[in-house]
Design a protein around this motif. Structure first.
Motif, mmCIF file in Angstrom:
data_model
loop_
_atom_site.group_PDB
_atom_site.id
_atom_site.type_symbol
_atom_site.label_atom_id
_atom_site.label_comp_id
_atom_site.label_asym_id
_atom_site.label_seq_id
_atom_site.Cartn_x
_atom_site.Cartn_y
_atom_site.Cartn_z
ATOM 1 N N CYS A 191 0.795 -1.106 -0.355
ATOM 2 C CA CYS A 191 -0.283 -0.356 0.075
ATOM 3 C C CYS A 191 0.586 1.211 0.057
ATOM 4 O O CYS A 191 1.918 1.708 1.196
ATOM 5 C CB CYS A 191 -0.814 -0.178 1.237
ATOM 6 N N SER A 210 0.277 4.819 0.148
ATOM 7 C CA SER A 210 0.368 5.410 1.125
ATOM 8 C C SER A 210 0.850 5.564 1.815
ATOM 9 O O SER A 210 0.687 5.951 3.451
ATOM 10 C CB SER A 210 -1.021 5.955 1.452
ATOM 11 N N LEU A 214 -4.917 2.143 9.069
ATOM 12 C CA LEU A 214 -6.561 1.761 8.961
ATOM 13 C C LEU A 214 -5.923 1.811 7.209
ATOM 14 O O LEU A 214 -6.961 1.259 6.674
ATOM 15 C CB LEU A 214 -6.806 3.278 9.190
ATOM 16 N N GLN A 215 -5.437 2.442 6.434
ATOM 17 C CA GLN A 215 -4.644 2.604 5.377
ATOM 18 C C GLN A 215 -4.623 0.801 5.052
ATOM 19 O O GLN A 215 -5.187 0.291 4.722
ATOM 20 C CB GLN A 215 -3.337 2.661 4.979
ATOM 21 N N ARG A 275 -8.040 -0.619 4.868
ATOM 22 C CA ARG A 275 -8.390 -0.357 3.896
ATOM 23 C C ARG A 275 -8.581 -1.160 2.397
ATOM 24 O O ARG A 275 -8.871 -1.867 1.902
ATOM 25 C CB ARG A 275 -8.503 1.086 3.586
ATOM 26 N N LYS A 276 -7.358 -1.721 2.734
ATOM 27 C CA LYS A 276 -6.934 -2.695 1.707
ATOM 28 C C LYS A 276 -6.609 -3.854 1.515
ATOM 29 O O LYS A 276 -6.753 -4.307 0.526
ATOM 30 C CB LYS A 276 -4.973 -2.693 1.503
ATOM 31 N N SER A 307 -9.562 -4.589 3.125
ATOM 32 C CA SER A 307 -11.228 -5.266 2.944
ATOM 33 C C SER A 307 -11.338 -5.034 1.764
ATOM 34 O O SER A 307 -12.386 -6.021 1.501
ATOM 35 C CB SER A 307 -11.890 -5.064 4.172
ATOM 36 N N GLY A 308 -10.821 -3.674 0.841
ATOM 37 C CA GLY A 308 -10.930 -2.810 -0.697
ATOM 38 C C GLY A 308 -12.521 -2.504 -0.558
ATOM 39 O O GLY A 308 -13.100 -1.872 -0.881
ATOM 40 N N PHE A 309 -12.527 -1.802 1.305
ATOM 41 C CA PHE A 309 -13.273 -0.830 1.262
ATOM 42 C C PHE A 309 -13.108 -0.051 2.200
ATOM 43 O O PHE A 309 -11.792 0.227 2.849
ATOM 44 C CB PHE A 309 -14.578 -1.414 2.309
ATOM 45 N N ARG A 310 -12.971 1.685 1.345
ATOM 46 C CA ARG A 310 -12.615 2.772 1.807
ATOM 47 C C ARG A 310 -13.533 3.058 3.200
ATOM 48 O O ARG A 310 -12.300 3.440 3.889
ATOM 49 C CB ARG A 310 -12.673 3.639 1.059
ATOM 50 N N ALA A 311 -14.685 2.938 3.242
ATOM 51 C CA ALA A 311 -15.253 3.285 4.148
ATOM 52 C C ALA A 311 -16.491 1.609 4.672
ATOM 53 O O ALA A 311 -17.112 1.268 3.436
ATOM 54 C CB ALA A 311 -16.407 4.026 3.973
#
Length: 80
Positions: free
Chosen positions: A2, A4, A27-28, A31-32, A34-38
């Motif tokens: 990732c 970021s 958090l990043q 997100r990576k 899970s594939g979900f941003r939120a």
């Protein structure tokens, strides 16, 4: 990897990583993976628990690392 997520240990950063930096990296990562941003409302609890677990593991990792030649020795974990 990732892009970021930044390296959180010296000498990549001049000082010890802050709690906010560790949490942002966790958090990043979640997100990576899970594939979900939120997450949707029905996934919020498990998503937040994963961020907490990754942040705790990151804190433990950084506390235990010894960077040879840097004069930085492992420190005791601040987690209980």
């Amino acid at each position: 990897m990732c892009r970021s997520i930044k390296t959180l240990r010296p000498p990549a950063i001049p000082e010890e990583a802050t709690e906010d930096e560790v949490r942002a990296a966790a958090l990043q990562y979640v997100r990576k993976v899970s594939g979900f941003r939120a997450p949707a409302a029905h996934n919020r609890e498990v998503f937040d628990a994963a961020v907490d677990a990754v942040a705790a593991a990151t804190t433990d990792l950084l506390a235990g690392l010894e960077v040879r030649g840097s004069g930085i020795a492992p420190r005791a974990s601040s987690r209980v």
